[in-house]
Motif scaffolding. Structure first.
Motif, mmCIF file in Angstrom:
data_model
loop_
_atom_site.group_PDB
_atom_site.id
_atom_site.type_symbol
_atom_site.label_atom_id
_atom_site.label_comp_id
_atom_site.label_asym_id
_atom_site.label_seq_id
_atom_site.Cartn_x
_atom_site.Cartn_y
_atom_site.Cartn_z
ATOM 1 N N ILE A 1 4.474 -1.952 -16.511
ATOM 2 C CA ILE A 1 3.481 -0.987 -16.045
ATOM 3 C C ILE A 1 3.780 0.427 -16.537
ATOM 4 O O ILE A 1 4.855 0.965 -16.292
ATOM 5 C CB ILE A 1 3.399 -1.001 -14.503
ATOM 6 C CG1 ILE A 1 2.855 -2.350 -14.050
ATOM 7 C CG2 ILE A 1 2.537 0.148 -13.982
ATOM 8 C CD1 ILE A 1 2.910 -2.593 -12.563
ATOM 9 N N HIS B 1 2.039 -10.703 -6.411
ATOM 10 C CA HIS B 1 3.345 -10.938 -5.784
ATOM 11 C C HIS B 1 3.488 -12.391 -5.332
ATOM 12 O O HIS B 1 4.605 -12.906 -5.279
ATOM 13 C CB HIS B 1 3.570 -9.973 -4.611
ATOM 14 C CG HIS B 1 2.560 -10.094 -3.523
ATOM 15 N ND1 HIS B 1 1.400 -9.365 -3.488
ATOM 16 C CD2 HIS B 1 2.524 -10.911 -2.453
ATOM 17 C CE1 HIS B 1 0.698 -9.687 -2.407
ATOM 18 N NE2 HIS B 1 1.363 -10.642 -1.779
ATOM 19 N N ASN C 1 10.637 -2.718 -13.436
ATOM 20 C CA ASN C 1 9.271 -2.654 -13.941
ATOM 21 C C ASN C 1 9.158 -3.375 -15.281
ATOM 22 O O ASN C 1 9.662 -2.896 -16.292
ATOM 23 C CB ASN C 1 8.863 -1.181 -14.095
ATOM 24 C CG ASN C 1 7.485 -1.005 -14.693
ATOM 25 O OD1 ASN C 1 6.731 -1.964 -14.861
ATOM 26 N ND2 ASN C 1 7.149 0.218 -15.024
ATOM 27 N N CYS D 1 1.002 -2.036 -4.383
ATOM 28 C CA CYS D 1 1.959 -2.971 -4.987
ATOM 29 C C CYS D 1 3.385 -2.443 -4.923
ATOM 30 O O CYS D 1 3.644 -1.279 -5.206
ATOM 31 C CB CYS D 1 1.574 -3.214 -6.450
ATOM 32 S SG CYS D 1 2.719 -4.301 -7.327
ATOM 33 N N ARG D 2 4.307 -3.329 -4.572
ATOM 34 C CA ARG D 2 5.737 -3.017 -4.621
ATOM 35 C C ARG D 2 6.488 -4.013 -5.493
ATOM 36 O O ARG D 2 7.703 -3.945 -5.589
ATOM 37 C CB ARG D 2 6.340 -3.023 -3.207
ATOM 38 C CG ARG D 2 5.797 -1.921 -2.341
ATOM 39 C CD ARG D 2 6.594 -1.765 -1.077
ATOM 40 N NE ARG D 2 6.515 -2.963 -0.250
ATOM 41 C CZ ARG D 2 7.102 -3.081 0.922
ATOM 42 N NH1 ARG D 2 7.810 -2.091 1.402
ATOM 43 N NH2 ARG D 2 6.994 -4.189 1.623
ATOM 44 N N CYS D 3 5.740 -4.954 -6.118
ATOM 45 C CA CYS D 3 6.432 -5.960 -6.940
ATOM 46 C C CYS D 3 6.378 -5.616 -8.432
ATOM 47 O O CYS D 3 7.025 -6.262 -9.231
ATOM 48 C CB CYS D 3 5.833 -7.352 -6.712
ATOM 49 S SG CYS D 3 4.234 -7.634 -7.508
ATOM 50 N N TRP D 4 5.601 -4.643 -8.805
ATOM 51 C CA TRP D 4 5.467 -4.188 -10.192
ATOM 52 C C TRP D 4 4.839 -5.257 -11.080
ATOM 53 O O TRP D 4 5.056 -5.279 -12.274
ATOM 54 C CB TRP D 4 6.817 -3.732 -10.761
ATOM 55 C CG TRP D 4 7.306 -2.484 -10.101
ATOM 56 C CD1 TRP D 4 8.059 -2.399 -8.958
ATOM 57 C CD2 TRP D 4 7.041 -1.134 -10.491
ATOM 58 N NE1 TRP D 4 8.265 -1.086 -8.632
ATOM 59 C CE2 TRP D 4 7.677 -0.284 -9.561
ATOM 60 C CE3 TRP D 4 6.339 -0.571 -11.550
ATOM 61 C CZ2 TRP D 4 7.615 1.099 -9.658
ATOM 62 C CZ3 TRP D 4 6.297 0.815 -11.641
ATOM 63 C CH2 TRP D 4 6.930 1.633 -10.707
ATOM 64 N N ARG D 5 4.060 -6.153 -10.526
ATOM 65 C CA ARG D 5 3.385 -7.188 -11.326
ATOM 66 C C ARG D 5 1.879 -7.097 -11.223
ATOM 67 O O ARG D 5 1.165 -7.877 -11.855
ATOM 68 C CB ARG D 5 3.841 -8.584 -10.889
ATOM 69 C CG ARG D 5 5.036 -9.126 -11.629
ATOM 70 C CD ARG D 5 6.285 -8.626 -11.034
ATOM 71 N NE ARG D 5 7.459 -9.074 -11.801
ATOM 72 C CZ ARG D 5 8.624 -8.463 -11.702
ATOM 73 N NH1 ARG D 5 8.767 -7.430 -10.914
ATOM 74 N NH2 ARG D 5 9.653 -8.891 -12.380
ATOM 75 N N PHE E 1 -2.180 -2.061 -10.596
ATOM 76 C CA PHE E 1 -1.181 -1.117 -10.096
ATOM 77 C C PHE E 1 -1.725 0.311 -10.076
ATOM 78 O O PHE E 1 -2.391 0.699 -11.027
ATOM 79 C CB PHE E 1 0.059 -1.185 -10.998
ATOM 80 C CG PHE E 1 1.261 -0.501 -10.411
ATOM 81 C CD1 PHE E 1 2.135 -1.198 -9.613
ATOM 82 C CD2 PHE E 1 1.487 0.839 -10.649
ATOM 83 C CE1 PHE E 1 3.244 -0.568 -9.067
ATOM 84 C CE2 PHE E 1 2.588 1.472 -10.093
ATOM 85 C CZ PHE E 1 3.466 0.764 -9.307
ATOM 86 N N PRO E 2 -1.550 1.114 -9.050
ATOM 87 C CA PRO E 2 -0.624 0.893 -7.947
ATOM 88 C C PRO E 2 -1.164 0.031 -6.813
ATOM 89 O O PRO E 2 -0.459 -0.167 -5.830
ATOM 90 C CB PRO E 2 -0.330 2.313 -7.462
ATOM 91 C CG PRO E 2 -1.609 3.045 -7.708
ATOM 92 C CD PRO E 2 -2.158 2.451 -8.993
ATOM 93 N N LYS F 1 4.739 1.970 -19.172
ATOM 94 C CA LYS F 1 6.061 2.193 -19.758
ATOM 95 C C LYS F 1 6.129 3.452 -20.611
ATOM 96 O O LYS F 1 7.219 3.942 -20.892
ATOM 97 C CB LYS F 1 6.479 0.971 -20.589
ATOM 98 C CG LYS F 1 6.852 -0.230 -19.756
ATOM 99 C CD LYS F 1 8.015 0.110 -18.840
ATOM 100 C CE LYS F 1 8.937 -1.056 -18.655
ATOM 101 N NZ LYS F 1 10.091 -0.718 -17.790
#
Ligand code: FES
Length: 85
Positions: A28, A67, A25, A52-56, A60-61, A30
């Motif tokens: 996001i 991505h 991560n 999202c699964r790329c954390w960019r 998010f989420p 933090k």
């Protein structure tokens, strides 16, 4: 020896360093000890929602397509989790 194949329905995630401190991560939420989200599928507004699964993602989420840029820049192949209502 060949790596065991993941079981059906099981998602394998490999974390790679995202910054000086490592981790996946980059930015996001933090300030949180752990980023956890709960989705109540019965309350989804749309029949199909991308998470999202790329954390960019800037949303998010939810996936916002970030991505695509990440994959082009890194050669990675990440994409969203699609949840159907
Ligand atoms: Fe992260 Fe699409 S923006 S998976």
């Amino acid at each position: 020896a060949q790596a065991p194949r993941p079981r059906r329905g099981v998602v394998a995630v490999r974390a790679e360093a995202a910054g000086a401190g490592g981790g996946i991560n980059p930015a996001i939420r933090k300030e949180e000890d752990k980023v956890v989200d709960t989705v109540l599928t019965g309350e989804l507004a749309k029949p199909l929602t991308a998470y999202c699964r790329c954390w960019r993602s800037g949303t998010f989420p939810l996936c916002n397509g970030a991505h695509v840029k990440h994959n082009k820049a890194t050669g990675d192949n990440v994409g969203p989790l699609l949840v159907k209502k």
